[in-house]
Write a protein that holds these residues in place. Structure first.
Motif, PDB file in Angstrom:
ATOM      1  N   ARG A  77     -20.143  -2.105  10.434  1.00  0.00           N
ATOM      2  CA  ARG A  77     -19.132  -2.607   9.503  1.00  0.00           C
ATOM      3  C   ARG A  77     -19.236  -1.936   8.131  1.00  0.00           C
ATOM      4  N   LYS A  78     -20.446  -1.917   7.565  1.00  0.00           N
ATOM      5  CA  LYS A  78     -20.599  -1.465   6.180  1.00  0.00           C
ATOM      6  C   LYS A  78     -20.200   0.000   5.968  1.00  0.00           C
ATOM      7  N   PRO A  79     -20.585   0.940   6.841  1.00  0.00           N
ATOM      8  CA  PRO A  79     -20.134   2.326   6.619  1.00  0.00           C
ATOM      9  C   PRO A  79     -18.610   2.457   6.609  1.00  0.00           C
ATOM     10  N   ILE A  80     -17.933   1.759   7.502  1.00  0.00           N
ATOM     11  CA  ILE A  80     -16.471   1.837   7.559  1.00  0.00           C
ATOM     12  C   ILE A  80     -15.856   1.203   6.316  1.00  0.00           C
ATOM     13  N   ILE A  81     -16.427   0.094   5.843  1.00  0.00           N
ATOM     14  CA  ILE A  81     -15.923  -0.554   4.629  1.00  0.00           C
ATOM     15  C   ILE A  81     -16.065   0.381   3.434  1.00  0.00           C
ATOM     16  N   LEU A  82     -17.207   1.047   3.324  1.00  0.00           N
ATOM     17  CA  LEU A  82     -17.426   1.969   2.200  1.00  0.00           C
ATOM     18  C   LEU A  82     -16.456   3.148   2.249  1.00  0.00           C
ATOM     19  N   ILE A  83     -16.227   3.704   3.438  1.00  0.00           N
ATOM     20  CA  ILE A  83     -15.270   4.808   3.575  1.00  0.00           C
ATOM     21  C   ILE A  83     -13.871   4.342   3.166  1.00  0.00           C
ATOM     22  N   GLY A  84     -13.500   3.134   3.580  1.00  0.00           N
ATOM     23  CA  GLY A  84     -12.196   2.593   3.222  1.00  0.00           C
ATOM     24  C   GLY A  84     -12.027   2.421   1.720  1.00  0.00           C
ATOM     25  N   LEU A  85     -13.075   1.974   1.054  1.00  0.00           N
ATOM     26  CA  LEU A  85     -13.005   1.809  -0.399  1.00  0.00           C
ATOM     27  C   LEU A  85     -12.919   3.152  -1.117  1.00  0.00           C
ATOM     28  N   VAL A  86     -13.574   4.166  -0.573  1.00  0.00           N
ATOM     29  CA  VAL A  86     -13.446   5.516  -1.144  1.00  0.00           C
ATOM     30  C   VAL A  86     -11.995   5.992  -1.046  1.00  0.00           C
ATOM     31  N   MET A 113      -4.612   3.713   3.702  1.00  0.00           N
ATOM     32  CA  MET A 113      -5.450   4.277   4.762  1.00  0.00           C
ATOM     33  C   MET A 113      -6.852   3.665   4.755  1.00  0.00           C
ATOM     34  N   GLY A 114      -7.271   3.141   3.623  1.00  0.00           N
ATOM     35  CA  GLY A 114      -8.563   2.462   3.565  1.00  0.00           C
ATOM     36  C   GLY A 114      -8.435   1.050   4.109  1.00  0.00           C
ATOM     37  N   ALA A 115      -8.119   0.950   5.384  1.00  0.00           N
ATOM     38  CA  ALA A 115      -7.787  -0.332   6.016  1.00  0.00           C
ATOM     39  C   ALA A 115      -9.058  -1.060   6.452  1.00  0.00           C
ATOM     40  N   ILE A 116      -9.666  -1.784   5.528  1.00  0.00           N
ATOM     41  CA  ILE A 116     -10.977  -2.388   5.786  1.00  0.00           C
ATOM     42  C   ILE A 116     -10.916  -3.876   6.081  1.00  0.00           C
ATOM     43  N   ALA A 117      -9.724  -4.464   6.075  1.00  0.00           N
ATOM     44  CA  ALA A 117      -9.646  -5.922   6.245  1.00  0.00           C
ATOM     45  C   ALA A 117     -10.313  -6.371   7.535  1.00  0.00           C
ATOM     46  N   ALA A 118     -10.045  -5.661   8.636  1.00  0.00           N
ATOM     47  CA  ALA A 118     -10.626  -6.041   9.920  1.00  0.00           C
ATOM     48  C   ALA A 118     -12.148  -5.969   9.884  1.00  0.00           C
ATOM     49  N   ALA A 119     -12.681  -4.896   9.305  1.00  0.00           N
ATOM     50  CA  ALA A 119     -14.129  -4.725   9.249  1.00  0.00           C
ATOM     51  C   ALA A 119     -14.784  -5.777   8.365  1.00  0.00           C
ATOM     52  N   VAL A 120     -14.137  -6.130   7.241  1.00  0.00           N
ATOM     53  CA  VAL A 120     -14.695  -7.150   6.344  1.00  0.00           C
ATOM     54  C   VAL A 120     -14.737  -8.510   7.029  1.00  0.00           C
ATOM     55  N   LEU A 121     -13.638  -8.894   7.672  1.00  0.00           N
ATOM     56  CA  LEU A 121     -13.594 -10.190   8.348  1.00  0.00           C
ATOM     57  C   LEU A 121     -14.554 -10.221   9.534  1.00  0.00           C
ATOM     58  N   ALA A 122     -14.669  -9.097  10.251  1.00  0.00           N
ATOM     59  CA  ALA A 122     -15.606  -9.040  11.369  1.00  0.00           C
ATOM     60  C   ALA A 122     -17.047  -9.154  10.884  1.00  0.00           C
ATOM     61  N   LEU A 123     -17.361  -8.521   9.750  1.00  0.00           N
ATOM     62  CA  LEU A 123     -18.710  -8.616   9.188  1.00  0.00           C
ATOM     63  C   LEU A 123     -19.016 -10.052   8.773  1.00  0.00           C
ATOM     64  N   GLY A 178     -16.222  -2.571  -5.923  1.00  0.00           N
ATOM     65  CA  GLY A 178     -16.332  -3.093  -4.567  1.00  0.00           C
ATOM     66  C   GLY A 178     -17.379  -2.354  -3.758  1.00  0.00           C
ATOM     67  N   MET A 179     -17.456  -1.021  -3.919  1.00  0.00           N
ATOM     68  CA  MET A 179     -18.474  -0.231  -3.220  1.00  0.00           C
ATOM     69  C   MET A 179     -19.878  -0.672  -3.626  1.00  0.00           C
ATOM     70  N   ALA A 180     -20.071  -0.928  -4.908  1.00  0.00           N
ATOM     71  CA  ALA A 180     -21.390  -1.358  -5.387  1.00  0.00           C
ATOM     72  C   ALA A 180     -21.774  -2.709  -4.773  1.00  0.00           C
TER      73      ALA A 180
END
Length: 455
Positions: A77-86, A113-123, A178-180
């Motif tokens: 989850r976290k790597p994908i969330i960080l990429i999305g925030l970038v 394109m930084g579509a992190i909602a799914a990864a955040v909710l899954a985490l 958010g990345m921090a």
């Protein structure tokens, strides 16, 4: 040891992920009330391109939620969330430096394109126990709602002093913040589901799309965000017509969110304690339907309109908090990222379609038409909800884990997942605890033997 309230880990997860979600959503919400006014200096400016610029974000979000959800299942989850925030920060910078609306559209598309909602909710689902999940999702959902309320105040103020580009630069800063939070505050889960089914396969998406329970929830979030977006096309104009000047709209929105939170909390508590989530769910649908009828029937009465706004957000906040938790309960074990991807795709597609429907209905039917159409959609959702099953409640157990490093934690998670009665096992190295989702066949002594084993 068992815990009937939120554990320290769950509190940390709830507030850190809510912060990430809230900061990111403010980047979207702050633009909505000011873009048409502060974007007129851009080359190629037209009302059509204003709509495209706003919609580009939601459209790319919708298109990429499923792929990003699958990637979060596979790579974490976290790597994908960080990429999305970038990507979100890069898109913000592109938009901030643009002097042509086409480039603003491109920047907004990159943001999406930084579509992190799914990864955040899954985490969040990975790191919380079954019976506490609704509370955690409620915190995240309320933070999204609060970010919307704050954006209605912050957006015009920032734009007044820094202009449109200042809004986008601030959005980039929020993305970095958010990345921090993700890097330093969000725990690292080590999760293991039975039969090694944690890796999502695209072939499994069709089964989830055809699942009647998941379909009801996905259709629901589509309608919820369609209605939200459509309502905010018409509501600001109604408030002005009712005597509330645009500079004072925040004086209604912010107290309305606070009042809605106070009204929502008892519904959450009753739903969890009495295990009647479905009843509270349907009550929220009825509350939203009635609020929309009030908006349509009494558009010129500021007091009734204000009461309708409070009711609207009471129902909205409960549903926004409950839906992710229900998705997590009904999704196959180890496929939360994919299930959340379908869910979030529906959410953002609903917002995109809501803008189009709201604009079209307002142009041809007036503000009242927007509210009546939205109310009719809530009736359709209420009809769909009658077939919703009561989610299966599995027991969640929190146990101390004598772990020394990551390989040891991975080994423990694998051993726990093979025990009879264990549906899902998660070991968190930082907290030195194991969270188990179990059924009636679970033997606590066997789990403690694994957790107390030597390295």
């Amino acid at each position: 040891m068992t815990n009937h309230g939120l554990s320290s880990l769950e509190k940390k997860v709830a507030f850190s992920l809510a912060g990430v979600f809230g900061l990111r959503m403010m980047g979207l919400f702050m633009i909505m009330p000011i873009f048409a006014l502060y974007g007129q200096h851009l080359e190629g400016f037209s009302p059509l391109w204003v709509g495209i610029a706003i919609g580009a974000y939601g459209l790319t979000q919708a298109l990429l939620q499923i792929p990003m959800g699958i990637l979060s299942d596979k790579y974490g989850r976290k790597p994908i969330i960080l990429i999305g925030l970038v990507l979100f920060a890069v898109g913000s910078i592109i938009a901030a430096m643009s002097d042509h609306i086409y480039w603003v559209v491109f920047g907004r598309a990159v943001q999406g394109m930084g579509a992190i909602a799914a990864a955040v909710l899954a985490l969040a689902a990975d790191l919380t126990r079954d019976e506490q999940r609704t509370k955690v999702m409620a915190i995240i959902g309320m933070c999204i709602g609060l970010s919307f309320a704050l954006s209605l105040l912050a957006g015009p103020l920032v734009a007044q002093y820094l202009g449109l580009s200042g809004i986008f630069w601030l959005t980039a800063v929020l993305a970095v913040l958010g990345m921090a939070i993700v890097h330093f505050l969000v725990p690292n889960p080590i999760s293991q589901a039975p039969k090694g089914d944690t890796l999502a396969a695209p072939a499994k998406l069709r089964r989830m799309l055809l699942d009647p329970q998941l379909f009801r929830l996905d259709a629901g979030i589509f309608i919820l965000h369609l209605v939200l977006t459509a309502v905010f096309v018409a509501l600001p104009f109604n408030l002005v017509d009712a005597g509330l000047v645009k500079e004072q709209h925040w004086l209604l929105y912010f107290p309305a969110f606070v009042a809605a939170f106070v009204l929502m909390v008892p519904m959450i508590i009753i739903g969890v304690k009495r295990n009647n989530t479905k009843t509270m769910f349907q009550l929220s649908l009825v509350i939203m339907m009635l609020s929309l009828l009030l908006m349509g029937l009494y558009a010129q009465n500021l007091w009734l309109l204000s009461a309708a706004v409070v009711l609207f957000f009471t129902g909205f906040n409960y549903l926004e908090a409950s839906l992710p938790s229900l998705i997590a309960k009904f999704s196959p074990v180890g496929e939360k990222g994919s299930a959340m991807g379908v869910y979030s795709t529906s959410q953002f597609l609903g917002a995109f379609c809501g803008g189009m429907l709201g604009g079209g209905a307002y142009q041809y039917l007036g503000a009242e038409g927007v509210f009546f159409v939205a109310s009719a959609l809530m009736v359709i959702w209420l009809f769909l909800s009658f077939g919703m099953e009561k989610p299966v409640l599995l027991k969640s157990v929190t146990l101390e884990a004598h772990i020394t490093d990551k390989p040891h934690a991975l080994s423990m998670a694998a051993q726990l997942s093979q025990l009879e009665g264990v549906v899902e096992a998660m070991v968190v190295l930082e907290e030195k605890v194991a969270y188990l989702k179990v059924d009636s066949h679970f033997d606590l002594s066997k789990a403690r033997a694994v957790l107390g084993s030597a390295h």
